[in-house]
Write a protein that holds these residues in place. Structure first.
Motif, mmCIF file in Angstrom:
data_model
loop_
_atom_site.group_PDB
_atom_site.id
_atom_site.type_symbol
_atom_site.label_atom_id
_atom_site.label_comp_id
_atom_site.label_asym_id
_atom_site.label_seq_id
_atom_site.Cartn_x
_atom_site.Cartn_y
_atom_site.Cartn_z
ATOM 1 N N TRP A 81 2.822 -5.741 1.533
ATOM 2 C CA TRP A 81 2.887 -7.177 1.063
ATOM 3 C C TRP A 81 3.293 -7.013 -0.533
ATOM 4 O O TRP A 81 3.983 -7.791 -0.839
ATOM 5 C CB TRP A 81 1.571 -7.872 0.931
ATOM 6 C CG TRP A 81 1.526 -8.914 0.220
ATOM 7 C CD1 TRP A 81 1.923 -10.325 0.664
ATOM 8 C CD2 TRP A 81 0.809 -9.167 -0.990
ATOM 9 N NE1 TRP A 81 1.752 -11.201 0.000
ATOM 10 C CE2 TRP A 81 0.923 -10.697 -1.256
ATOM 11 C CE3 TRP A 81 -0.086 -8.428 -1.866
ATOM 12 C CZ2 TRP A 81 0.615 -11.455 -2.349
ATOM 13 C CZ3 TRP A 81 -0.577 -9.305 -2.920
ATOM 14 C CH2 TRP A 81 -0.021 -10.842 -3.269
ATOM 15 N N LEU A 82 2.639 -5.838 -1.231
ATOM 16 C CA LEU A 82 3.117 -5.872 -2.700
ATOM 17 C C LEU A 82 4.938 -5.561 -2.694
ATOM 18 O O LEU A 82 5.443 -6.057 -3.639
ATOM 19 C CB LEU A 82 2.222 -4.909 -3.099
ATOM 20 C CG LEU A 82 0.869 -5.053 -3.418
ATOM 21 C CD1 LEU A 82 0.193 -3.890 -4.094
ATOM 22 C CD2 LEU A 82 0.884 -6.144 -4.639
ATOM 23 N N ARG A 90 6.952 -8.707 -1.911
ATOM 24 C CA ARG A 90 6.952 -9.996 -2.428
ATOM 25 C C ARG A 90 8.473 -10.403 -2.866
ATOM 26 O O ARG A 90 8.664 -11.568 -2.884
ATOM 27 C CB ARG A 90 6.034 -9.632 -3.659
ATOM 28 C CG ARG A 90 4.486 -9.533 -2.923
ATOM 29 C CD ARG A 90 3.568 -9.815 -4.141
ATOM 30 N NE ARG A 90 3.432 -11.146 -4.916
ATOM 31 C CZ ARG A 90 2.730 -11.525 -5.811
ATOM 32 N NH1 ARG A 90 2.219 -10.409 -6.616
ATOM 33 N NH2 ARG A 90 2.712 -12.534 -6.355
ATOM 34 N N PRO A 91 9.387 -9.552 -3.599
ATOM 35 C CA PRO A 91 10.648 -9.866 -4.072
ATOM 36 C C PRO A 91 11.384 -10.280 -2.965
ATOM 37 O O PRO A 91 12.136 -11.144 -3.146
ATOM 38 C CB PRO A 91 11.094 -8.762 -4.805
ATOM 39 C CG PRO A 91 9.770 -7.717 -5.107
ATOM 40 C CD PRO A 91 9.023 -7.974 -4.035
ATOM 41 N N GLY A 141 8.751 -14.124 -4.395
ATOM 42 C CA GLY A 141 8.018 -13.744 -5.214
ATOM 43 C C GLY A 141 8.159 -12.780 -6.339
ATOM 44 O O GLY A 141 9.301 -12.158 -6.488
ATOM 45 N N HIS A 155 8.209 -9.317 -8.568
ATOM 46 C CA HIS A 155 8.171 -7.877 -8.391
ATOM 47 C C HIS A 155 6.735 -7.275 -8.563
ATOM 48 O O HIS A 155 6.017 -7.611 -9.791
ATOM 49 C CB HIS A 155 9.104 -6.921 -9.349
ATOM 50 C CG HIS A 155 10.504 -7.101 -8.722
ATOM 51 N ND1 HIS A 155 10.805 -6.183 -7.954
ATOM 52 C CD2 HIS A 155 11.578 -7.877 -8.662
ATOM 53 C CE1 HIS A 155 12.371 -6.328 -7.653
ATOM 54 N NE2 HIS A 155 12.669 -7.533 -8.183
ATOM 55 N N SER A 156 6.185 -6.602 -7.760
ATOM 56 C CA SER A 156 4.747 -5.988 -7.852
ATOM 57 C C SER A 156 4.955 -4.424 -7.460
ATOM 58 O O SER A 156 4.052 -3.997 -7.189
ATOM 59 C CB SER A 156 3.743 -6.579 -6.666
ATOM 60 O OG SER A 156 3.848 -7.983 -7.103
ATOM 61 N N ARG A 184 14.258 -3.884 1.366
ATOM 62 C CA ARG A 184 14.645 -3.775 -0.250
ATOM 63 C C ARG A 184 15.891 -3.349 -0.427
ATOM 64 O O ARG A 184 16.607 -3.322 -1.402
ATOM 65 C CB ARG A 184 13.595 -3.106 -1.118
ATOM 66 C CG ARG A 184 12.116 -3.950 -1.019
ATOM 67 C CD ARG A 184 12.423 -4.996 -2.258
ATOM 68 N NE ARG A 184 12.602 -4.501 -3.478
ATOM 69 C CZ ARG A 184 11.555 -4.055 -4.223
ATOM 70 N NH1 ARG A 184 10.284 -4.106 -3.744
ATOM 71 N NH2 ARG A 184 11.693 -3.564 -5.644
#
Length: 202
Positions: free
Chosen positions: A33-34, A37-38, A42, A44-45, A99
């Protein structure tokens, strides 16, 4: 060569090493999930994702060491530890490929090895044998890949640190992929010997 475990294995479930392995498994969806996110708009984590990966690496080291030191080796632990390793690798592959940090061909090469091992486990089960134990080479491959993935995640940027992370990340990825397949081939040889011996005794 397969790592031989001479200590007694038990059916205990609630041991410290098993709890660490369970915690690693819980961290898999959190990490995914982290890292994604982008992709869904969402923020960036990546820093938090790297922290989860680092904690999983520490727990991976500790659960095996504590199990041997405290004589808490269990049948459940033999299943949880490699399962957590593979799920972290698969989730990281999915996230980094989505990504576009990892190329699709590298993901395909690593997934093909997992498919090969899955077939070998099926062959062993058909002959009444449990999955093969994790060997030293397989662990070394996993450690290389677990170093490679966070470095490649850090390489997603334009700074000098990102460039440095890319160099070391791809070096670890190359070694990890080669060792991963080498370990897979050794598993195939091991399974072939077991099946051949079973056919001779049967």
């Amino acid at each position: 060569m397969e790592v031989q475990e001479t200590r007694v294995q038990t059916d205990r479930v609630l041991t410290i090493p098993n709890i660490l392995s369970m915690a690693r498994l819980v961290g898999v969806p959190l990490f995914l999930w982290l890292i994604l996110r982008p992709v869904f708009g969402g923020p960036h984590s990546d820093g938090w994702a790297l922290l989860v990966l680092a904690l999983s690496g520490i727990s991976d080291y500790l659960d095996g060491k504590l199990a041997r030191r405290w004589n808490q080796i269990s049948n459940l632990g033999r299943l949880l530890d490699p399962a957590a390793d593979r799920l972290y690798i698969l989730s990281t592959l999915a996230g980094l490929t989505w990504r576009e940090i990892l190329p699709l061909w590298l993901t395909a090469v690593l997934l093909a090895r997992e498919l090969l091992l899955l077939v070998m486990v099926g062959v062993l089960r058909r002959h009444g044998y449990p999955p093969p134990q994790v060997n030293f080479l397989g662990k070394a491959a996993t450690f290389n890949l677990m170093y490679a993935f966070p470095l490649l995640l850090l390489s997603d940027g334009g700074s000098w640190l990102s460039s440095l992370a890319a160099i070391f990340g791809w070096a670890f990825a190359g070694w990890g992929t080669a060792l991963y397949w080498w370990a897979g081939i050794l598993y195939v040889v091991q399974v072939r010997r077991v099946v051949k011996a079973d056919a001779l005794t049967g």
